[in-house]
Write a protein that holds these residues in place. Structure first.
Motif, PDB file in Angstrom:
ATOM      1  N   VAL A  83     -10.704 -35.798 -11.141  1.00 27.48           N
ATOM      2  CA  VAL A  83     -11.299 -36.209 -12.411  1.00 27.48           C
ATOM      3  C   VAL A  83     -12.559 -37.031 -12.166  1.00 27.48           C
ATOM      4  O   VAL A  83     -13.521 -36.953 -12.917  1.00 27.48           O
ATOM      5  CB  VAL A  83     -10.283 -37.010 -13.254  1.00 27.48           C
ATOM      6  N   PHE A  84     -12.555 -37.791 -11.094  1.00 25.24           N
ATOM      7  CA  PHE A  84     -13.669 -38.689 -10.778  1.00 25.24           C
ATOM      8  C   PHE A  84     -14.255 -38.379  -9.397  1.00 25.24           C
ATOM      9  O   PHE A  84     -13.526 -38.015  -8.471  1.00 25.24           O
ATOM     10  CB  PHE A  84     -13.198 -40.146 -10.773  1.00 25.24           C
ATOM     11  N   GLY A  85     -15.573 -38.542  -9.268  1.00 22.85           N
ATOM     12  CA  GLY A  85     -16.203 -38.668  -7.962  1.00 22.85           C
ATOM     13  C   GLY A  85     -16.583 -37.405  -7.227  1.00 22.85           C
ATOM     14  O   GLY A  85     -17.342 -37.475  -6.258  1.00 22.85           O
ATOM     15  N   ARG A  86     -16.081 -36.260  -7.628  1.00 21.68           N
ATOM     16  CA  ARG A  86     -16.333 -35.043  -6.851  1.00 21.68           C
ATOM     17  C   ARG A  86     -17.700 -34.433  -7.145  1.00 21.68           C
ATOM     18  O   ARG A  86     -18.256 -33.717  -6.314  1.00 21.68           O
ATOM     19  CB  ARG A  86     -15.217 -34.027  -7.119  1.00 21.68           C
ATOM     20  N   ALA A  87     -18.240 -34.699  -8.299  1.00 28.14           N
ATOM     21  CA  ALA A  87     -19.530 -34.125  -8.697  1.00 28.14           C
ATOM     22  C   ALA A  87     -20.656 -35.127  -8.456  1.00 28.14           C
ATOM     23  O   ALA A  87     -20.509 -36.331  -8.683  1.00 28.14           O
ATOM     24  CB  ALA A  87     -19.495 -33.720 -10.169  1.00 28.14           C
ATOM     25  N   LEU A  88     -21.782 -34.608  -7.986  1.00 30.98           N
ATOM     26  CA  LEU A  88     -22.987 -35.395  -7.744  1.00 30.98           C
ATOM     27  C   LEU A  88     -24.137 -34.844  -8.570  1.00 30.98           C
ATOM     28  O   LEU A  88     -24.213 -33.634  -8.825  1.00 30.98           O
ATOM     29  CB  LEU A  88     -23.377 -35.350  -6.267  1.00 30.98           C
ATOM     30  N   VAL A  89     -25.037 -35.723  -8.984  1.00 29.99           N
ATOM     31  CA  VAL A  89     -26.239 -35.287  -9.706  1.00 29.99           C
ATOM     32  C   VAL A  89     -27.468 -35.932  -9.071  1.00 29.99           C
ATOM     33  O   VAL A  89     -27.380 -37.026  -8.490  1.00 29.99           O
ATOM     34  CB  VAL A  89     -26.184 -35.671 -11.206  1.00 29.99           C
ATOM     35  N   PRO A  90     -28.621 -35.255  -9.159  1.00 30.17           N
ATOM     36  CA  PRO A  90     -29.840 -35.856  -8.608  1.00 30.17           C
ATOM     37  C   PRO A  90     -30.321 -37.007  -9.469  1.00 30.17           C
ATOM     38  O   PRO A  90     -30.180 -36.984 -10.705  1.00 30.17           O
ATOM     39  CB  PRO A  90     -30.833 -34.693  -8.626  1.00 30.17           C
TER      40      PRO A  90
ATOM     41  N   CYS B 120     -21.388 -38.647 -10.301  1.00 28.35           N
ATOM     42  CA  CYS B 120     -21.265 -38.522 -11.755  1.00 28.35           C
ATOM     43  C   CYS B 120     -20.215 -39.481 -12.310  1.00 28.35           C
ATOM     44  O   CYS B 120     -20.136 -39.656 -13.529  1.00 28.35           O
ATOM     45  CB  CYS B 120     -20.844 -37.098 -12.135  1.00 28.35           C
ATOM     46  N   GLY B 121     -19.399 -40.044 -11.428  1.00 32.56           N
ATOM     47  CA  GLY B 121     -18.276 -40.822 -11.925  1.00 32.56           C
ATOM     48  C   GLY B 121     -17.228 -39.891 -12.489  1.00 32.56           C
ATOM     49  O   GLY B 121     -16.730 -38.999 -11.804  1.00 32.56           O
ATOM     50  N   LYS B 122     -16.908 -40.058 -13.754  1.00 32.24           N
ATOM     51  CA  LYS B 122     -15.944 -39.170 -14.384  1.00 32.24           C
ATOM     52  C   LYS B 122     -16.619 -37.848 -14.740  1.00 32.24           C
ATOM     53  O   LYS B 122     -17.548 -37.805 -15.543  1.00 32.24           O
ATOM     54  CB  LYS B 122     -15.346 -39.799 -15.631  1.00 32.24           C
ATOM     55  N   HIS B 123     -16.140 -36.796 -14.138  1.00 33.87           N
ATOM     56  CA  HIS B 123     -16.598 -35.435 -14.446  1.00 33.87           C
ATOM     57  C   HIS B 123     -15.517 -34.501 -13.921  1.00 33.87           C
ATOM     58  O   HIS B 123     -15.573 -34.049 -12.785  1.00 33.87           O
ATOM     59  CB  HIS B 123     -17.941 -35.140 -13.806  1.00 33.87           C
ATOM     60  N   PRO B 124     -14.537 -34.185 -14.745  1.00 29.13           N
ATOM     61  CA  PRO B 124     -13.348 -33.487 -14.252  1.00 29.13           C
ATOM     62  C   PRO B 124     -13.639 -32.097 -13.701  1.00 29.13           C
ATOM     63  O   PRO B 124     -14.550 -31.395 -14.158  1.00 29.13           O
ATOM     64  CB  PRO B 124     -12.454 -33.393 -15.496  1.00 29.13           C
ATOM     65  N   ASP B 125     -12.841 -31.712 -12.706  1.00 26.20           N
ATOM     66  CA  ASP B 125     -12.805 -30.315 -12.299  1.00 26.20           C
ATOM     67  C   ASP B 125     -12.370 -29.481 -13.490  1.00 26.20           C
ATOM     68  O   ASP B 125     -11.769 -29.976 -14.444  1.00 26.20           O
ATOM     69  CB  ASP B 125     -11.843 -30.120 -11.131  1.00 26.20           C
TER      70      ASP B 125
END
Length: 584
Positions: free
Chosen positions: A134-141, A120-125
């Motif tokens: 803030v960055f990198g932890r979230a993934l999307v299909p 997702c790039g930037k997608h904060p906890d």
């Protein structure tokens, strides 16, 4: 060596997976690819469950896709963050398994299946705590072309109607600004035109648009991968009961929609992935200590997996930090066919500048820009005073940002139509609005004045709106100095009632680090696994970030399949022994 089915069994497989939501499909897929003979059964006529209507985000600390995209994150930071939120209480072994296996699970799907994910790039906890990212932890299909499924496309559950436009077209979060600004630039106009033309062409052949995004893309990718792997998916077949002998689960009795029973022996185990108990009134009453009658979960999530496991001695762990569920505020809707629905207020309106939420005392009670889960937690903490709560804003706000069902860019005439239909309340001024919704005009005037005075300074000393990374991410960067604060200006004003609803279960069957179901004494029940919302949340009711349920769902699908096939740590390398009585 496969054991021959006894006369008591109608059929035999290695692994029986019950429920074709994201967790069940993931488990069945990995198990098939690990060489097991798998059967996946689904009570309804479609795959996807609640995941099909979700944003489709996966929370995976230290995932290598984010790192490859240039975002620094590591498992140790995720571990530190969870310890800050959850503590070191019971269940850490399962959390550690999730943290350790998460990146490997994603790599496995990426390398071996059509489940393709991007950072997702930037997608904060959702909390600013040590270890949060803030960055990198979230993934999307990645979006998926449903036409690849051919005639099987009908087997993928559609999103809720509230998330579709033009009666069947999906749009992602990134599509919205381009659609709203379609007349503002040539590129936006062309982009929007292509989306609409694709949808019109789709409707000549399909019941809805085939450009799938978010959770619908995720479940379609899982289903396409199951078809590639030739994993049998048996629809309209549910769980009636588990078959147990001397504490060991040997298989299950399945029931078709026509009432036909089938006893299936599962030599390597039964996996419960029936979606949790969202639509089971008795279990809701037992495990949710609040009156929360609304749910965003799939209608078929009746809790049969959890009930069947309890009948054979399994233990249910009640989440400590948010008993019963994970939450979102919703507004009530009436669909075109007259049925009732809900619109989840996840991130598109509450954080924007110029909106407040008030309780029955016409007072603010929460940072409106907090996560959907934390917003409802604050609602429930107020008791009946904030159920429902009211989102207050101006027509000018709605024109710019939208509000629930009312899309961004709506005209004043369109807003008035929503008011005429009863979706929201509309008045010329605050005092008139307060009277419409049964609040004290004086109290609402005081609340708005205090908010406006602080908003003009860009600060919110009462609740800190705009003070966190998540707040600012969902705000409006064009508004300074605080992207989440702006005064409510004079003019026509609106109020929209929002109610608490659960989006997933935080309470479920107790499991160990392999996904094996446990008794009240903490002992393993051989032959029985649980994942998804049938399994207790490894987050113990906390909501660390986007994808809090789907990240563990796909990770534990991977963990369980590898354990059952004998290719994971602590693996069960041989078929479960059958008591001699069952072979006679």
């Amino acid at each position: 060596m496969t054991m021959k089915a006894s006369p008591q069994w109608d059929d035999e497989v290695d692994l029986l997976v019950i429920g074709a939501g994201a967790a069940g499909m993931a488990t069945a897929l990995v198990a098939t690819l690990q060489g097991l003979n798998v059967r996946l059964v689904e009570k309804s006529a479609q795959v996807g469950g609640t995941a099909s209507t979700s944003a489709g985000t996966l929370w995976i600390p230290g995932n290598r896709q984010g790192i490859a995209a240039g975002y620094h994150d590591c498992v140790e930071d995720g571990r530190r963050y969870l310890r800050e939120l959850v503590g070191n209480d019971y269940g850490w072994a399962a959390r550690e398994a999730f943290l350790s296996a998460g990146p490997d699970a994603i790599d496995f799907y990426m390398a071996n299946t059509q489940v393709q994910l991007v950072s997702c790039g930037k997608h904060p906890d959702y909390m600013d705590r040590p270890g949060s990212a803030v960055f990198g932890r979230a993934l999307v299909p990645q979006p998926f072309d449903g036409r690849q499924l051919g005639s099987q496309f009908k087997n993928v559950r559609a999103p809720i109607p509230e998330f579709l436009i033009f009666g069947g077209m999906m749009v992602g979060k990134d599509d919205i600004p381009r659609l709203v600004g379609r007349f503002k630039s040539l590129s936006n106009f062309v982009y929007s035109g292509k989306l609409f033309a694709r949808f019109l062409f789709d409707r000549l052949r399909y019941p809805r648009g085939t450009r799938l995004t978010m959770g619908n893309a995720l479940v379609a990718r899982l289903y396409a991968s199951l078809l590639d792997a030739q994993t049998p998916v048996q629809f309209d077949t549910g769980l009636k009961e588990l078959v147990q002998d001397n504490g060991q689960v040997l298989g299950a009795v399945l029931e078709s929609a026509a009432g036909q029973l089938c006893r299936v022996r599962a030599t390597h185990g039964v996996v419960l992935a029936t979606g949790g108990f969202a639509r089971n009134s008795a279990l809701r009453k037992a495990f949710i200590p609040y009156a929360v009658p609304r749910s965003v979960a799939c209608e078929t999530n009746q809790g049969e997996g959890i009930e069947a496991a309890m009948r054979v001695g399994a233990h249910v762990n009640v989440a400590e930090h948010s008993p019963g569920g994970f939450w979102t505020p919703v507004s009530d809707t009436t669909r075109k066919d007259g049925s009732k629905g809900v619109f989840p207020h996840l991130s598109l309106d509450r954080a924007k500048p110029g909106l407040i939420a008030v309780n029955a005392k016409a007072e603010r009670f929460v940072n409106e820009a907090n996560s959907y889960h934390d917003f409802v937690t604050a609602m429930l903490a107020c008791g009946g005073d904030a159920v429902p709560a009211y989102l207050i804003c101006t027509i000018a706000f709605i024109k710019h940002y939208g509000l629930g069902l009312v899309p961004p860019g709506a005209s004043e005439h369109q807003v008035k139509k929503f008011a005429e239909q009863g979706y929201l309340k509309l008045a010329d001024d605050l005092r008139s609005l307060a009277a419409l919704i049964g609040l004290s005009p004086d109290a609402l005037a005081r609340t708005v004045k205090r908010y406006n005075d602080n908003a003009a300074k860009g600060v919110d000393p009462d609740f800190g709106k705009g003070s966190t990374e998540l707040n600012r991410f969902n705000g409006d960067p064009a508004v300074t100095p605080n992207p989440c604060l702006a005064p409510l200006l004079p003019g026509p004003v609106c109020a929209l009632a929002v109610w608490p609803a659960e989006i997933a279960g935080s309470t479920g069957l107790a499991v160990n680090e392999h996904g094996q179901v446990l008794t009240a004494q903490g002992t393993v029940m051989p032959g029985l696994y649980a994942c998804g919302n049938d399994m207790e949340s490894v987050m113990k009711g906390t909501y660390p970030g986007p994808g809090t349920t789907l990240g563990p769902a796909l990770t534990f699908g991977y963990i369980i399949a590898r354990h059952a096939s004998g290719s994971g740590a602590g693996e069960q390398s041989a078929p479960l022994a059958v008591p001699q009585a069952q072979l006679s």
